[in-house]
Design an enzyme around this catalytic site. Structure first.
Site, mmCIF file in Angstrom:
data_model
loop_
_atom_site.group_PDB
_atom_site.id
_atom_site.type_symbol
_atom_site.label_atom_id
_atom_site.label_comp_id
_atom_site.label_asym_id
_atom_site.label_seq_id
_atom_site.Cartn_x
_atom_site.Cartn_y
_atom_site.Cartn_z
ATOM 1 N N ASN A 299 -11.945 -3.245 0.246
ATOM 2 C CA ASN A 299 -10.819 -3.508 1.142
ATOM 3 C C ASN A 299 -11.306 -3.931 2.519
ATOM 4 O OD1 ASN A 299 -8.210 -3.432 2.375
ATOM 5 N ND2 ASN A 299 -8.743 -1.420 3.177
ATOM 6 N N GLU A 300 -11.624 -2.939 3.342
ATOM 7 C CA GLU A 300 -11.951 -3.237 4.746
ATOM 8 C C GLU A 300 -13.362 -2.727 4.988
ATOM 9 O OE1 GLU A 300 -9.437 -1.373 7.802
ATOM 10 O OE2 GLU A 300 -8.457 -3.315 8.003
ATOM 11 N N GLU B 67 0.862 -1.187 0.000
ATOM 12 C CA GLU B 67 0.000 0.000 0.000
ATOM 13 C C GLU B 67 0.893 1.231 0.000
ATOM 14 O OE1 GLU B 67 -2.747 0.514 3.300
ATOM 15 O OE2 GLU B 67 -3.770 2.110 2.204
ATOM 16 N N CYS C 74 -6.592 0.887 2.788
ATOM 17 C CA CYS C 74 -7.601 1.956 2.742
ATOM 18 C C CYS C 74 -7.454 2.836 1.513
ATOM 19 C CB CYS C 74 -7.497 2.822 3.989
ATOM 20 S SG CYS C 74 -7.935 1.964 5.485
#
Ligand code: AHR
Length: 657
Positions: A373-374, A47, A242
């Site tokens: 993603n989350e 990331e 994120c």
């Protein structure tokens, strides 16, 4: 009577002692592989956080090369030797160049070069003595006659390399010149002196070292890629994290803006720019010089399967949490379909052609794709279903990855888990940012996991120890050994755990936002943390099949502070046993290899250890904790194991055919 009692006591003492002795034997059944280990078992999570891309693995040395930062001269400094020497005006040509609208219009009036634009790089520029540097700029001479003197300067102001360039055309044109550095400095800068009288337009001012990974022009920092390659990762997840989601939907990661000519890639703010008030990084942007093409190439270079994670139409739920209405989700789905075409499509297709034009006509052989993603809550499941229906209909060959959100337990996790099971999902991402105690006590997390459920992608994990000073969650040996203990549980359950990646990957020592991180670097150096070596010891010893490893018929999930897992490697014909001794004292065990085949008399034990659980690696001592090999002698099919205090031990025994 008394004699009988004494005899009975003695007998029971010997019985207990014999049982205790028995339980000190660790048995590995080498003749009965239980189930395969996926080649993707141990991978990498990338990331752009902590200056991992710009200022990190992307080797560009100029910050704000295209003048697009929110403060357009950020990263640049004007130097004037005389008052009227010159000036820079930021122009905007959004009408003709919407993805890279800003450029600098520089006017000057001097013959000796008394006006200069100086770039500070990313917390300085790492310059190496004897290294060649490639300078390039897009320029258009607007009036007069213009000469640019390009200069590398040490932090103390001493010039350590120079070259000149004459932009001789009124239209935009790319100019290039090389410089060789006469000295090393981690905090150097780049000066552009304007000589003559006139004006010139400048954009995409760039400086790359010659020694990029595979010497690719405009490429990646070789030392950092090498650290990744050394892990022999099974996959590489990208671009996050994120960053996939964006703080709001408009700043989500849009892969189409990251491909094609670098000068046409639309820069955006990095979401970690303002995420943490105590770690603000106002100069953190994404130039996308490392975009999706470079990512696929990197994956190919290091033999890792690409695993792109795409926005599912939800901005980060820790930020705005805005979602795209379901009736407007099509462009997001189209992005996913087009990415598959970019990676795998024929060169006659729109996106396959772009891949070919960029230099890679052969497909990248993409096999997996993550959606979101989350994310958590019904809004995720609703959106995931739409994605999954569309993607599976068109690309049944692509394995989809869904997720259970930021926590490995709790109501949101349970909800997502139940819903994804109902959907018969194949591969589900779980995240664990937890304490060392959690990691130690969860080594058996998947031992009783429902074998009819989805497979696990342990997509982000790291053991967090608060209050370790600076950074606040240091990569100490305690964090690393607790992860190792947990990873024996992941490996033992490789029938359900298919992929795992530590997170985050990189951190710039002077520009990080999040800790702990696997690899730390500054402008010239880099090192692997103890956690890196734990990852490496599992990854390079991943084997092909899980073997049973027991003490007293039970898997070793922390009994007496010992954790273990074992694999067989069909390619090298080796039995590989990983044992963690989490105790502060050394332990001995007898290792018994159950096999009808003959074993090589010498085995190798690779040991990672420290007596100090607070110990860590650093630039001063990058290998304070590093794996060390020693030969171990077998006694037939047995080995006496001396497990040092607080250690991860990987024992490799070859089967002689
Ligand atoms: O790894 C850092 C962050 O942790 C990732 O961006 C996010 O997915 C998680 O919350």
């Amino acid at each position: 009577m008394r004699r009988n009692l004494l005899l009975q006591l003695l007998l029971s003492f010997f019985f207990v002692a014999a049982v205790a002795q028995e339980s000190k034997i660790i048995s590995v059944n080498a003749d009965k592989p239980l189930y395969p280990v996926q080649s993707t078992m141990w991978g990498i999570f990338f990331e752009d956080i902590n200056f991992a891309a710009d200022g990190g693995i992307y080797a560009e040395l100029v910050k704000n090369r295209s003048f697009e930062f929110f403060q357009p001269l950020m990263g640049w400094k004007e130097i004037r030797k005389t008052k009227q020497a010159g000036s820079a005006l930021i122009n905007n040509r959004a009408g003709t160049s919407p993805s890279n609208p800003r450029f600098a219009h520089v006017s000057f009036d001097n013959s000796n070069g008394t006006y200069c634009l100086s770039n500070a790089g990313f917390r300085g520029m790492g310059i190496k003595q004897g290294m060649k540097y490639h300078f390039s700029v897009w320029a258009g001479q607007k009036s007069g006659d213009v000469k640019l003197r390009i200069e590398l300067v040490r932090a103390d102001g001493k010039s350590i390399g120079a070259a000149t360039l004459v932009p001789d055309d009124g239209d935009w044109k790319k100019y290039e010149v090389d410089l060789t550095a006469a000295a090393t400095d981690p905090k150097a800068s780049l000066n552009i002196w304007f000589e003559g009288k006139g004006s010139v337009d400048l954009d995409m001012i760039s400086l790359f070292p010659d020694d990029t990974w595979k010497n690719r022009p405009g490429g990646l920092r070789a030392d950092l890629v090498q650290l990744l390659a050394d892990l022999k990762p099974g996959f590489i997840r990208f671009p996050g994290g994120c960053i996939v989601e964006g703080r709001e939907l408009t700043t989500r990661y849009q892969w189409k803006k990251t491909v094609g000519n670098v000068e046409d890639r639309e820069l955006i703010v990095n979401r970690w720019n303002t995420e943490f008030p105590h770690k603000n990084a106002p100069d953190y942007f994404q130039s996308y010089g490392l975009g999706f093409y470079e990512y696929f190439l990197l994956a190919e270079d290091i033999g890792a399967e690409p695993l792109p994670i795409l926005s599912c139409g939800m901005a980060c739920q820790f930020n705005t949490a805005e979602v795209v209405p379901l009736d407007q989700i099509d462009p997001y789905i189209q992005d996913a379909l087009d990415l598959i075409e970019f990676a795998n499509g024929p060169v006659t297709s729109k996106w396959g052609k772009l891949r070919a034009d960029m230099g890679h006509p052969a497909p990248f052989n993409l096999k997996m794709l993550g959606v979101g993603n989350e994310q958590w809550g019904p809004q995720y499941i609703e959106r995931y279903k739409v994605f999954s229906n569309a993607l599976k209909a068109k690309h049944p060959e692509i394995k989809l990855v869904s997720g259970t959100g930021p926590s490995p337990d709790g109501a949101d996790f349970d909800y997502a888990s139940v819903e994804l099971k109902k959907l018969n999902e194949e591969l589900v991402d779980e995240h664990y940012y937890r304490s060392p105690e959690w990691f130690f006590s969860n080594a058996a997390r998947y031992d009783k996991y429902d074998r009819n459920s989805y497979k696990i992608f342990a997509g982000e994990y790291a053991s967090h120890i608060p209050n370790t000073g600076n950074p606040p969650h240091k990569n100490t040996w305690l964090s690393a050994i607790s992860e190792a203990a947990f990873m024996t549980g992941l490996e033992r359950n490789a029938d359900v755990v298919w992929m795992c990646s530590y997170a985050p990957l990189f951190a710039h020592a002077e520009a990080w936002q999040w800790s702990p991180d696997l690899i730390w670097f500054n402008n010239l150096e880099s090192y692997g943390t103890p956690n890196y070596y734990v990852q490496k010891m599992f990854s390079v010893n991943r084997g092909t099949d899980v073997l049973s490893v027991t003490e007293g018929e039970k898997p070793l999930t922390g009994q007496g502070g010992i954790y273990a897992s074992s694999v067989f490697d069909k390619k090298s014909n080796e039995v590989i046993i990983k044992i963690v001794n989490s105790n502060d004292a050394a332990a001995t065990r007898e290792l018994n290899i159950k096999t009808s085949r003959r074993l090589d008399g010498k085995a190798i034990a690779t040991v990672l250890k420290s007596d100090d659980k607070g110990a860590f690696n650093s630039f001063d001592n990058p290998v304070n904790i590093k794996p060390q090999e020693q030969a171990v002698t077998l006694n037939g099919k047995k080995i006496k194991l001396d497990l040092p205090a607080s250690s991860l031990n990987v024992i490799t025994i070859r089967i002689v055919k």
